[in-house]
Design a protein around this motif. Structure first.
Motif, PDB file in Angstrom:
ATOM      1  N   ASP A 484      36.138  32.976  60.728  1.00  0.00           N
ATOM      2  CA  ASP A 484      36.859  33.849  60.353  1.00  0.00           C
ATOM      3  C   ASP A 484      36.600  34.608  59.273  1.00  0.00           C
ATOM      4  O   ASP A 484      36.648  35.913  59.384  1.00  0.00           O
ATOM      5  CB  ASP A 484      38.454  33.329  60.026  1.00  0.00           C
ATOM      6  CG  ASP A 484      39.549  33.393  61.257  1.00  0.00           C
ATOM      7  OD1 ASP A 484      39.089  33.987  62.352  1.00  0.00           O
ATOM      8  OD2 ASP A 484      40.575  32.984  61.012  1.00  0.00           O
ATOM      9  N   PHE A 485      35.961  33.935  58.213  1.00  0.00           N
ATOM     10  CA  PHE A 485      35.506  34.746  57.269  1.00  0.00           C
ATOM     11  C   PHE A 485      34.248  35.541  57.683  1.00  0.00           C
ATOM     12  O   PHE A 485      34.012  36.797  57.099  1.00  0.00           O
ATOM     13  CB  PHE A 485      34.781  33.696  56.074  1.00  0.00           C
ATOM     14  CG  PHE A 485      34.177  34.386  55.041  1.00  0.00           C
ATOM     15  CD1 PHE A 485      34.516  34.959  53.909  1.00  0.00           C
ATOM     16  CD2 PHE A 485      32.481  34.532  55.057  1.00  0.00           C
ATOM     17  CE1 PHE A 485      34.036  35.591  52.802  1.00  0.00           C
ATOM     18  CE2 PHE A 485      31.943  35.141  54.011  1.00  0.00           C
ATOM     19  CZ  PHE A 485      32.563  35.751  52.909  1.00  0.00           C
ATOM     20  N   LEU A 486      33.433  35.257  58.425  1.00  0.00           N
ATOM     21  CA  LEU A 486      32.301  35.864  59.022  1.00  0.00           C
ATOM     22  C   LEU A 486      32.845  37.386  59.709  1.00  0.00           C
ATOM     23  O   LEU A 486      32.142  38.335  59.620  1.00  0.00           O
ATOM     24  CB  LEU A 486      31.165  35.296  59.949  1.00  0.00           C
ATOM     25  CG  LEU A 486      30.448  34.033  59.285  1.00  0.00           C
ATOM     26  CD1 LEU A 486      29.801  33.345  60.382  1.00  0.00           C
ATOM     27  CD2 LEU A 486      29.676  34.469  58.072  1.00  0.00           C
ATOM     28  N   LEU A 487      33.896  37.016  60.403  1.00  0.00           N
ATOM     29  CA  LEU A 487      34.461  38.396  61.036  1.00  0.00           C
ATOM     30  C   LEU A 487      35.025  39.168  60.319  1.00  0.00           C
ATOM     31  O   LEU A 487      35.057  40.458  60.261  1.00  0.00           O
ATOM     32  CB  LEU A 487      35.719  37.881  61.975  1.00  0.00           C
ATOM     33  CG  LEU A 487      35.317  37.057  63.309  1.00  0.00           C
ATOM     34  CD1 LEU A 487      36.345  36.266  64.020  1.00  0.00           C
ATOM     35  CD2 LEU A 487      34.845  38.136  64.406  1.00  0.00           C
ATOM     36  N   TRP A 488      35.748  38.706  58.973  1.00  0.00           N
ATOM     37  CA  TRP A 488      36.012  39.676  57.989  1.00  0.00           C
ATOM     38  C   TRP A 488      35.228  40.220  57.066  1.00  0.00           C
ATOM     39  O   TRP A 488      35.172  41.573  57.153  1.00  0.00           O
ATOM     40  CB  TRP A 488      36.971  38.827  56.990  1.00  0.00           C
ATOM     41  CG  TRP A 488      37.383  39.793  55.817  1.00  0.00           C
ATOM     42  CD1 TRP A 488      38.491  40.575  55.601  1.00  0.00           C
ATOM     43  CD2 TRP A 488      36.567  40.002  54.625  1.00  0.00           C
ATOM     44  NE1 TRP A 488      38.340  41.144  54.531  1.00  0.00           N
ATOM     45  CE2 TRP A 488      37.367  40.762  53.632  1.00  0.00           C
ATOM     46  CE3 TRP A 488      35.524  39.508  54.165  1.00  0.00           C
ATOM     47  CZ2 TRP A 488      36.676  41.153  52.702  1.00  0.00           C
ATOM     48  CZ3 TRP A 488      34.843  39.905  52.934  1.00  0.00           C
ATOM     49  CH2 TRP A 488      35.686  40.828  52.033  1.00  0.00           C
ATOM     50  N   ARG A 489      34.033  39.809  57.066  1.00  0.00           N
ATOM     51  CA  ARG A 489      32.879  40.194  56.272  1.00  0.00           C
ATOM     52  C   ARG A 489      32.166  41.411  57.304  1.00  0.00           C
ATOM     53  O   ARG A 489      31.903  42.248  56.748  1.00  0.00           O
ATOM     54  CB  ARG A 489      31.824  39.184  55.962  1.00  0.00           C
ATOM     55  CG  ARG A 489      30.578  39.401  55.185  1.00  0.00           C
ATOM     56  CD  ARG A 489      31.193  40.188  53.554  1.00  0.00           C
ATOM     57  NE  ARG A 489      30.350  40.884  53.103  1.00  0.00           N
ATOM     58  CZ  ARG A 489      30.224  41.518  51.836  1.00  0.00           C
ATOM     59  NH1 ARG A 489      31.645  41.595  51.384  1.00  0.00           N
ATOM     60  NH2 ARG A 489      29.271  41.827  51.082  1.00  0.00           N
ATOM     61  N   LEU A 490      32.057  41.078  58.455  1.00  0.00           N
ATOM     62  CA  LEU A 490      31.537  42.114  59.210  1.00  0.00           C
ATOM     63  C   LEU A 490      32.325  43.269  59.560  1.00  0.00           C
ATOM     64  O   LEU A 490      31.789  44.403  59.179  1.00  0.00           O
ATOM     65  CB  LEU A 490      31.282  41.370  60.653  1.00  0.00           C
ATOM     66  CG  LEU A 490      30.701  42.485  61.995  1.00  0.00           C
ATOM     67  CD1 LEU A 490      29.250  42.915  61.513  1.00  0.00           C
ATOM     68  CD2 LEU A 490      30.838  41.914  63.236  1.00  0.00           C
ATOM     69  N   TYR A 491      33.699  43.051  59.126  1.00  0.00           N
ATOM     70  CA  TYR A 491      34.431  44.301  59.509  1.00  0.00           C
ATOM     71  C   TYR A 491      34.431  44.917  58.074  1.00  0.00           C
ATOM     72  O   TYR A 491      34.580  46.274  58.086  1.00  0.00           O
ATOM     73  CB  TYR A 491      35.867  43.707  59.635  1.00  0.00           C
ATOM     74  CG  TYR A 491      37.091  44.788  59.442  1.00  0.00           C
ATOM     75  CD1 TYR A 491      37.371  45.489  60.373  1.00  0.00           C
ATOM     76  CD2 TYR A 491      37.753  44.731  58.285  1.00  0.00           C
ATOM     77  CE1 TYR A 491      38.384  46.474  60.125  1.00  0.00           C
ATOM     78  CE2 TYR A 491      38.828  45.792  57.999  1.00  0.00           C
ATOM     79  CZ  TYR A 491      38.962  46.766  59.106  1.00  0.00           C
ATOM     80  OH  TYR A 491      40.093  47.637  58.721  1.00  0.00           O
ATOM     81  N   ASP A 492      34.588  44.180  56.890  1.00  0.00           N
ATOM     82  CA  ASP A 492      34.428  44.970  55.505  1.00  0.00           C
ATOM     83  C   ASP A 492      33.124  45.811  55.506  1.00  0.00           C
ATOM     84  O   ASP A 492      33.251  46.768  54.956  1.00  0.00           O
ATOM     85  CB  ASP A 492      34.676  43.687  54.417  1.00  0.00           C
ATOM     86  CG  ASP A 492      34.838  44.478  53.286  1.00  0.00           C
ATOM     87  OD1 ASP A 492      35.880  44.856  52.991  1.00  0.00           O
ATOM     88  OD2 ASP A 492      34.037  44.283  52.379  1.00  0.00           O
TER      89      ASP A 492
END
Length: 635
Positions: A484-492
């Motif tokens: 979930d953190f990697l998904l957020w980071r890609l989005y951000d």
């Protein structure tokens, strides 16, 4: 079984019947309590072979039918029952107990869940999920936490890694771990008993004893100088010990000017430079001075002291753990286990003046660069975590750093710290805090140095992520948090402030990554408001029941393509629903970013979530992991 004696776990579980009465609260132990219990037992027998470990007590009242009503210890008894359930469903484990001896007054669902699991030896993991229903979700989560903890990889002091020896753990758990069973007399007034239980006396905590012992080690030829140094030590210690506010505000206003400059940084660089005005000793200080006269006559019980002041912020660690963090900076062999607080301070015997200055120095860094949760709002959902700085006017206002004018790593730093905090079961795993506390870059108060710290913490998280363990039931809670953190980071980094068009279909890796980012752009409202929460339920989007119906292979059903992390209540509410109904129920929920992408990945033509969609989602997650790891290595 004899009463009021120490009894082995095996005898507790196999003899007599214990009743959880209706007035007792529901089972409430979570990851922190369960993980700590298992860790304590395993570590005790790592260094003390053939010894006895005392887990605590069960206080009970014998009913007329011969069964024992649990007055105190029901959480403990329920937990050892669940640990036995997990152990008896592993191969080649001896001494396990085959039948439950715990009953629940007026809680039929709880009773049925436990009894049915004891009968589900061949399909235990499937039954854990299939039998899950509203009202028993905590049991399911506890079982998964136990499984994860028994399989967890730990880093040893010498840098090597190891796992719990399950056979050794099981043998000691059943034969060398004891509970004191205390039976109250038959004529006991139970109302009076509960009144006594709720009004126990107050004793010193371990960290207060450490304070007294260190103050007793302050040596000076001049008695007046010694008294002044002890007063300075006590004042600094008390200011640092309150983790619910900034250490700056924990000092009297007349003292701050001698310690801090106009930017909130320390204006002194050693203990001798600190000036403290004489203050009156509190009643607790007087008690500490009494201890100094006989430091070896120490109390043996350490209940938590009830706070009388309203907390402003929630810290990710408590003060005893912070003490160990500072001590560990002097000696890397220090364990962050606060049960060993006294032993480790007695063993290392740090210089008190040097230690108290380091405590203040590192507490200042902790306040500046480690997240804290604002408790000002009564609504739990609005109590956000953040890295906050003191207002330059020092008017007591706390302001969050403005994300519009600073490096993106600030928000990333918040997210990764909160992710590590929620995914770790106990304070003993917070070794990542050492990175910020020993990093000298931060003395310049340069915001650009956040990128350096962020990269170091990300490296720690990346090493903790186990890419070879992405299937149920072995997948760790941390692995799902980190995805979930990697998904957020890609989005951000790549989606948040951009317009993403639906990509033209081809078979390239870039296409699949672009599809993922396009799906994110379709749900910007959910990604923009995402924040990590305390969740611990590993959920199959496609349930076992529906997997069988569509003849989906078990490795696909249990693979990362079909898994996400959600709350216990959502797991119970949607456990047996089909994926389409789950999507209707949780379409506007952003508890899990991975689940949002899963909902966006249903087959466009048939609106289904089957083996093909699960496999495509797995490939997307694999690409995400590879992209993020390579991306950060090249930064």
């Amino acid at each position: 079984m004899a009463n009021n004696n120490a009894v082995t776990i095996k005898d507790i579980l196999s003899t007599d019947t214990y009743i959880i009465p209706r007035y007792q609260r529901n089972y409430a132990w979570g990851q922190t309590e369960i993980s700590q219990l298992i860790k304590d037992i395993a570590e005790f027998f790592d260094v003390k072979e053939n010894k006895s470990y005392y887990l605590g007590s069960l206080v009970c009242f014998k009913r007329e039918n011969g069964k024992y009503e649990l007055l105190d210890g029901q959480q403990r008894h329920t937990t050892i029952t669940l640990i036995n359930l997990v152990l008896r469903n592993l191969q080649n484990i001896n001494d396990t107990v085959s039948l439950p001896n715990i009953e629940f007054d007026s809680r039929k669902r709880c009773q049925d869940y436990i009894c049915n699991l004891y009968q589900s030896k061949e399909n235990f993991n499937k039954s854990v999920k299939e039998l899950n229903n509203i009202g028993v979700g905590n049991f399911k989560d506890a079982i998964e936490i136990i499984q994860e903890e028994l399989n967890k990889e730990k880093e040893n002091i010498d840098g090597t890694k190891s796992r719990i020896d399950i056979n050794k753990f099981a043998y000691n758990f059943y034969n060398n771990v004891f509970l004191f069973r205390i039976q109250v007399p038959e004529d006991t007034d139970l109302n009076h008993y509960f009144e006594i239980m709720n009004n126990r006396g107050e004793q010193l905590e371990k960290h207060e004893i450490v304070k007294a012992l260190l103050m007793g080690q302050i040596k000076c030829d001049d008695d007046q100088r010694k008294e002044e140094d002890q007063r300075k030590f006590a004042t600094i210690w008390d200011a640092c010990s309150d983790m619910s506010d900034y250490v700056y505000f924990n000092f009297d206003s007349t003292i701050r000017q001698y310690i801090f400059d106009d930017n909130g940084n320390l204006r002194i660089d050693n203990f001798d430079c600190i000036t403290i005005s004489k203050i009156e000793e509190t009643q607790k200080d007087q008690l500490l001075w009494d201890i100094l006269n006989d430091p070896f006559d120490l109390p043996t019980g350490f209940p938590n002291e009830e706070k009388t002041t309203k907390e402003k912020y929630k810290s990710i660690i408590d003060f005893p753990n912070f003490l160990l963090q500072v001590l560990k900076l002097e000696d890397e062999s220090v364990s962050l286990d606060d049960k060993k607080l006294l032993d480790q301070f007695n063993q290392l015997k740090p210089n008190p003046q040097k230690f108290i200055f380091n405590l203040l120095k590192y507490r200042t860094l902790f306040d500046k660069y480690v997240v804290k949760q604002d408790l000002a709002d009564a609504d739990d959902s609005k109590r956000n975590w953040g890295i906050r700085s003191l207002d330059s006017s020092f008017d007591g206002i706390i302001k969050t750093y403005d994300p519009k004018i600073i490096n993106n790593d600030d928000e990333g730093l918040v997210k990764i710290q909160v992710m590590l905090y929620y995914s770790d079961s106990t304070n003993t795993y917070n070794n990542w805090l050492q990175v910020i506390l020993k990093n000298q870059y931060f003395y310049n108060d340069n915001r650009e140095d956040l990128a350096y710290y962020y990269s170091k913490v990300f490296e720690i998280a990346k090493k903790k992520f186990n890419r070879d363990n992405l299937s149920y039931p072995d997948i760790s809670i941390f692995n799902l948090y980190f995805i979930d953190f990697l998904l957020w980071r890609l989005y951000d980094s790549n989606v948040k402030n951009k317009t993403i068009l639906k990509p033209v279909k081809d078979q390239s890796t870039n296409y699949k990554l672009n599809v993922l980012m396009w799906k994110m752009s379709e749900k910007k409202d959910l990604f923009n408001t995402f924040k990590f929460r305390q969740i611990s339920s590993r959920e199959h989007l496609l349930s076992q029941e529906h997997g069988k119906r569509y003849d989906i292979a078990e490795e696909i059903y249990n693979g990362i393509g079909n898994l996400c992390l959600i709350s216990t209540s959502q797991n119970s509410a949607g456990n047996k629903e089909n994926p389409i109904d789950k999507r209707k129920m949780f379409i506007k929920d952003n508890t899990s970013l991975k689940r949002i992408i899963m909902f966006e990945s249903f087959d466009e033509a048939t609106d289904t979530w089957r083996a093909e969609q699960i496999q495509k989602h797995k490939e997307m997650i694999d690409i995400l992991i590879n992209y993020e790891f390579i991306n950060y290595e090249n930064r």
